[in-house]
Design an enzyme around this catalytic site. Structure first.
Site, PDB file in Angstrom:
ATOM      1  N   GLU A 174      -9.809  -1.697   4.880  1.00 58.01           N
ATOM      2  CA  GLU A 174     -10.564  -0.923   6.282  1.00 58.01           C
ATOM      3  C   GLU A 174     -11.310  -2.511   6.884  1.00 58.01           C
ATOM      4  O   GLU A 174     -12.387  -2.621   6.046  1.00 58.01           O
ATOM      5  CB  GLU A 174     -11.025  -0.188   6.535  1.00 58.01           C
ATOM      6  CG  GLU A 174      -9.722   0.894   6.099  1.00 58.01           C
ATOM      7  CD  GLU A 174      -8.919   1.159   7.638  1.00 58.01           C
ATOM      8  OE1 GLU A 174      -8.840   0.802   8.669  1.00 58.01           O
ATOM      9  OE2 GLU A 174      -8.035   1.817   7.691  1.00 58.01           O
ATOM     10  N   HIS A 205      -7.397  -4.497  10.492  1.00 59.15           N
ATOM     11  CA  HIS A 205      -6.863  -4.510   8.646  1.00 59.15           C
ATOM     12  C   HIS A 205      -5.839  -5.218   8.586  1.00 59.15           C
ATOM     13  O   HIS A 205      -4.867  -5.190   9.232  1.00 59.15           O
ATOM     14  CB  HIS A 205      -7.287  -2.670   8.824  1.00 59.15           C
ATOM     15  CG  HIS A 205      -6.013  -1.953   9.165  1.00 59.15           C
ATOM     16  ND1 HIS A 205      -6.104  -0.623   9.126  1.00 59.15           N
ATOM     17  CD2 HIS A 205      -4.638  -2.002   9.041  1.00 59.15           C
ATOM     18  CE1 HIS A 205      -5.083  -0.223   9.647  1.00 59.15           C
ATOM     19  NE2 HIS A 205      -3.719  -1.632   9.330  1.00 59.15           N
ATOM     20  N   ASN A 260      -7.891  -2.291  14.475  1.00 53.70           N
ATOM     21  CA  ASN A 260      -9.131  -2.559  14.262  1.00 53.70           C
ATOM     22  C   ASN A 260      -9.046  -3.649  13.493  1.00 53.70           C
ATOM     23  O   ASN A 260      -9.965  -3.787  13.077  1.00 53.70           O
ATOM     24  CB  ASN A 260      -9.427  -1.277  13.212  1.00 53.70           C
ATOM     25  CG  ASN A 260      -8.850  -1.354  12.351  1.00 53.70           C
ATOM     26  OD1 ASN A 260      -7.675  -1.432  11.568  1.00 53.70           O
ATOM     27  ND2 ASN A 260      -9.444  -0.021  11.755  1.00 53.70           N
ATOM     28  N   ASP A 291       1.045  -1.254  -0.222  1.00 53.08           N
ATOM     29  CA  ASP A 291      -0.286   0.018   0.013  1.00 53.08           C
ATOM     30  C   ASP A 291       0.930   1.452   0.274  1.00 53.08           C
ATOM     31  O   ASP A 291       1.975   1.262  -0.058  1.00 53.08           O
ATOM     32  CB  ASP A 291      -0.862  -0.027   1.500  1.00 53.08           C
ATOM     33  CG  ASP A 291      -0.383  -0.220   2.768  1.00 53.08           C
ATOM     34  OD1 ASP A 291       0.451  -0.423   2.758  1.00 53.08           O
ATOM     35  OD2 ASP A 291      -1.304  -0.819   3.255  1.00 53.08           O
TER      36      ASP A 291
END
Ligand code: F6R
Length: 241
Positions: free
Chosen positions: A143, A138, A136, A67
């Site tokens: 996400e 991801h 979280n 990314d």
């Protein structure tokens, strides 16, 4: 998923580097899938040590990164291109022309994402992919959401991720609000995946990944469907298991 719980960050990093070095030594022109963030830095340090000790040779290795922020220029010291050059590429004998990071300044990001995905296939796919895990759940910048996107795409960062990543920027408002990320299928195409997690802050995410529901609301949980995934974590990240 195979799980290795090690004493600390240093042991985790060494174990992960050994797996990467084995892949490189068994296939000189292998394709590495790389990640940024704090977690893999120790692994990159170990690989640099191995390179300097003549134990691993990056001359024919290729790499693709998971990314990149969007928008961001490659010379910005918060860009993932800058990170990779700093932590690995400038310290080993990899040919930078063979290192691919999503384009954080593409004028047509959709076409750029399509080209990125095609390039992964043209390279013959990823031999080994390293992943960190977000608090979280991801992976990459996929996400938690009701639905996830298969291939490389532009995505909005969640408030939680912006807050988590603000530690690298002067202020939270400087964190880019979007990123380009490989999708779930881009990641799943990797033949082998190593997930790294360190510290108590990751314990909840690790627990959800391994023991929680299989859900797009915890993208890491989907990794349980891949045939060759190893989680290497330290004791603190495993504290809730
Ligand atoms: C980085 C990436 C992210 C990180 C994750 C964990 O390329 O794709 O998914 O792996 O946010 O970040 P750290 O390692 O900083 O805790």
């Amino acid at each position: 998923m195979k799980v290795q719980i090690l004493e600390n960050y240093k042991e985790m990093s060494r174990a992960a580097a050994d797996i990467f070095a084995d892949v490189i030594n068994s296939k000189k022109d292998c394709v590495l899938g790389l990640a940024t963030g704090d977690t893999p830095i120790g692994m990159y340090e170990c690989l640099v040590e191995d390179y300097k000790a003549g134990k691993v040779d990056f001359a024919s290795v290729k790499s693709v990164n998971l990314d990149e922020y969007y928008p961001i220029t490659p010379d910005n010291d918060q860009s993932y291109r800058y990170f990779m050059n700093y932590h690995l590429f400038d310290k080993v004998n990899i040919n930078k022309a063979n290192t691919y990071v999503p384009d954080g300044q593409a004028s047509d990001p959709v076409s750029s994402c399509e080209a990125y995905e095609k390039n992964i296939d043209a390279l013959g796919g990823i031999d080994i992919q390293v992943l960190g895990i977000g608090r979280n759940g991801h992976i990459g910048f996929n996400e938690p959401d009701g639905e996830l996107i298969f291939y490389t795409h532009v995505t909005d960062l969640t408030a939680d991720t912006i807050e988590a990543n603000s530690r690298f920027f002067e202020s939270e408002s400087d964190v880019p609000k979007q990123a380009v990320t490989m999708g779930i299928e881009s990641i799943f195409k990797a033949r082998k995946i190593v997930v790294l997690a360190s510290g108590e802050g990751k314990a909840e995410a690790v627990k959800r990944m391994l023991c929680g529901k299989l859900t797009t609301n915890c993208p890491a949980s989907l990794l349980r469907l891949h045939p060759d995934v190893t989680l290497i974590c330290d004791k603190d990240a495993a504290i809730l298991l």
